[in-house]
Design an enzyme around this catalytic site. Structure first.
Site, PDB file in Angstrom:
ATOM      1  N   GLY A  50      -0.977  -1.164 -25.109  1.00  0.00           N
ATOM      2  CA  GLY A  50      -1.382   0.076 -25.784  1.00  0.00           C
ATOM      3  C   GLY A  50      -1.036   1.355 -25.054  1.00  0.00           C
ATOM      4  N   ASP A 109      -5.042   2.968 -23.006  1.00  0.00           N
ATOM      5  CA  ASP A 109      -4.918   3.786 -24.208  1.00  0.00           C
ATOM      6  C   ASP A 109      -6.265   4.333 -24.653  1.00  0.00           C
ATOM      7  OD1 ASP A 109      -5.862   1.254 -24.903  1.00  0.00           O
ATOM      8  OD2 ASP A 109      -4.402   0.894 -26.489  1.00  0.00           O
ATOM      9  N   ASP A 112     -13.282   2.068 -25.295  1.00  0.00           N
ATOM     10  CA  ASP A 112     -14.186   1.770 -26.410  1.00  0.00           C
ATOM     11  C   ASP A 112     -15.473   1.220 -25.799  1.00  0.00           C
ATOM     12  OD1 ASP A 112     -15.334   1.183 -28.805  1.00  0.00           O
ATOM     13  OD2 ASP A 112     -13.921  -0.341 -29.412  1.00  0.00           O
ATOM     14  N   LYS A 140     -13.591   6.785 -27.166  1.00  0.00           N
ATOM     15  CA  LYS A 140     -14.339   6.709 -28.425  1.00  0.00           C
ATOM     16  C   LYS A 140     -15.794   7.062 -28.194  1.00  0.00           C
ATOM     17  CE  LYS A 140     -12.276   3.389 -31.449  1.00  0.00           C
ATOM     18  NZ  LYS A 140     -12.297   2.055 -32.036  1.00  0.00           N
ATOM     19  N   PHE A 161     -11.520   3.027 -36.143  1.00  0.00           N
ATOM     20  CA  PHE A 161     -10.387   2.254 -35.641  1.00  0.00           C
ATOM     21  C   PHE A 161      -9.120   3.056 -35.934  1.00  0.00           C
ATOM     22  CE2 PHE A 161      -7.139  -0.976 -35.331  1.00  0.00           C
ATOM     23  CZ  PHE A 161      -7.539  -1.632 -34.181  1.00  0.00           C
ATOM     24  N   ASP A 168      -2.295  -0.210 -31.716  1.00  0.00           N
ATOM     25  CA  ASP A 168      -1.851  -1.082 -32.798  1.00  0.00           C
ATOM     26  C   ASP A 168      -2.997  -1.614 -33.644  1.00  0.00           C
ATOM     27  OD1 ASP A 168      -2.878  -2.874 -30.695  1.00  0.00           O
ATOM     28  OD2 ASP A 168      -2.117  -4.470 -31.997  1.00  0.00           O
ATOM     29  N   ARG A 174       2.403   0.870 -33.552  1.00  0.00           N
ATOM     30  CA  ARG A 174       2.489   1.493 -32.221  1.00  0.00           C
ATOM     31  C   ARG A 174       3.499   2.631 -32.202  1.00  0.00           C
ATOM     32  NH1 ARG A 174      -0.389  -1.835 -28.751  1.00  0.00           N
ATOM     33  NH2 ARG A 174      -0.212  -4.070 -29.047  1.00  0.00           N
TER      34      ARG A 174
HETATM   35  P1  IMP Z   1     -12.783  -1.930 -24.771  1.00  0.00           P
HETATM   36  O1  IMP Z   1     -12.597  -3.049 -23.799  1.00  0.00           O
HETATM   37  O2  IMP Z   1     -13.819  -2.239 -25.835  1.00  0.00           O
HETATM   38  O3  IMP Z   1     -13.007  -0.575 -24.143  1.00  0.00           O
HETATM   39  O4  IMP Z   1     -11.472  -1.858 -25.640  1.00  0.00           O
HETATM   40  C1  IMP Z   1     -10.374  -1.254 -25.192  1.00  0.00           C
HETATM   41  C2  IMP Z   1      -9.120  -1.922 -25.739  1.00  0.00           C
HETATM   42  O5  IMP Z   1      -9.280  -2.295 -27.116  1.00  0.00           O
HETATM   43  C3  IMP Z   1      -8.020  -0.930 -25.683  1.00  0.00           C
HETATM   44  O6  IMP Z   1      -7.189  -1.230 -24.568  1.00  0.00           O
HETATM   45  C4  IMP Z   1      -7.291  -1.110 -26.989  1.00  0.00           C
HETATM   46  O7  IMP Z   1      -6.191  -1.964 -26.800  1.00  0.00           O
HETATM   47  C5  IMP Z   1      -8.245  -1.786 -27.914  1.00  0.00           C
HETATM   48  N1  IMP Z   1      -8.840  -0.840 -28.895  1.00  0.00           N
HETATM   49  C6  IMP Z   1     -10.088  -0.309 -28.898  1.00  0.00           C
HETATM   50  N2  IMP Z   1     -10.288   0.510 -29.930  1.00  0.00           N
HETATM   51  C7  IMP Z   1      -9.123   0.527 -30.619  1.00  0.00           C
HETATM   52  C8  IMP Z   1      -8.687   1.233 -31.811  1.00  0.00           C
HETATM   53  O8  IMP Z   1      -9.396   2.018 -32.449  1.00  0.00           O
HETATM   54  N3  IMP Z   1      -7.416   0.970 -32.192  1.00  0.00           N
HETATM   55  C9  IMP Z   1      -6.570   0.133 -31.529  1.00  0.00           C
HETATM   56  N4  IMP Z   1      -6.928  -0.531 -30.410  1.00  0.00           N
HETATM   57  C10 IMP Z   1      -8.202  -0.340 -29.966  1.00  0.00           C
HETATM   58 MG    MG Z   2      -5.036  -2.240 -25.026  1.00  0.00          MG
END
Ligand code: IMP
Ligand code: MG
Length: 192
Positions: A50, A109, A112, A140, A161, A168, A174
């Site tokens: 990402g 990227d 979340d 986010k 999202f 992606d 992407r």
């Molecule tokens: P986390 O581990 O929940 O913080 O998620 C982070 C990873 O999930 C990022 O590296 C992204 O690849 C993916 N991700 C989280 N939210 C989104 C989104 O809205 N669109 C696309 N990929 C996301």
């Molecule tokens: Mg990622």
């Protein structure tokens, strides 16, 4: 492809301007690490896939002697739009076991839940870097959840999202130059 987009959340010009600004902040912080004018040993660790586009733009605003070490982590495999736990793709992990003396910038990227970045940060911290900072393109808003802090975030966005500029859905989108929100029927065909 355009028919899949609900709205452009952040357009390419705003992205470009803000990436430049954040690069200046990174440069300012790294220059403070240089006590006596010696050259810093800087290692950028982008999380694939990402952060690919983001890091390509960011490094062109960092006129430093730096190296890039890639790490591949997936937490939203395939069509998932909720985190499915963190998986390191070990065969692509390219990080030296000893990072002593190196100033490391870990780049993703989007923040979340924060699990992906926290897992990668733990892995790097165990390797003894001189400094370790974190940088994301997007953060986010997730009220009520406890998650790690990052040193640099280009944009705070609502809990939608989104895709584009490296992000992606099921591997697609992407290459979209802007950060966009997808229409609900892209996730559930025929049900919007
Ligand atoms: P986390 O581990 O929940 O913080 O998620 C982070 C990873 O999930 C990022 O590296 C992204 O690849 C993916 N991700 C989280 N939210 C989104 C989104 O809205 N669109 C696309 N990929 C996301
Ligand atoms: Mg990622």
């Amino acid at each position: 492809m355009q028919q899949d987009f609900q709205q452009v959340l952040i357009d390419r010009q705003r992205i470009a301007d803000r990436v430049h600004e954040v690069a200046q902040a990174i440069l300012a912080d790294l220059s403070r690490e240089t006590a006596d004018g010696q050259t810093l040993d800087i290692t950028l660790v982008p999380i694939l896939t990402g952060s690919l586009i983001f890091v390509a733009d960011l490094i062109r605003h960092l006129p430093l002697r730096l190296r890039i070490r890639l790490v591949s982590i997936s937490s939203y495999p395939g069509c998932a739009t909720q985190s499915q736990g963190v998986t390191f793709q070990q065969q692509l992990t390219d990080i030296p076991s000893d990072l002593s003396g190196q100033h490391v910038l870990l780049i993703d990227d989007i923040l979340d839940s924060g699990r992906t970045l926290a897992a990668a940060r733990t892995l790097l911290a165990q390797r003894n870097p001189a400094s370790l900072r974190t940088c994301v393109l997007l953060r986010k808003q997730r009220p009520g959840i406890q998650r790690m802090e990052v040193d640099y975030a280009c944009f705070d966005i609502p809990d939608h999202f989104i895709v584009g500029y490296g992000l992606d859905y099921n591997g697609y989108y992407r290459n979209v130059p802007d950060i966009v929100q997808l229409k609900p029927d892209v996730f559930a065909p025929g049900q919007s």
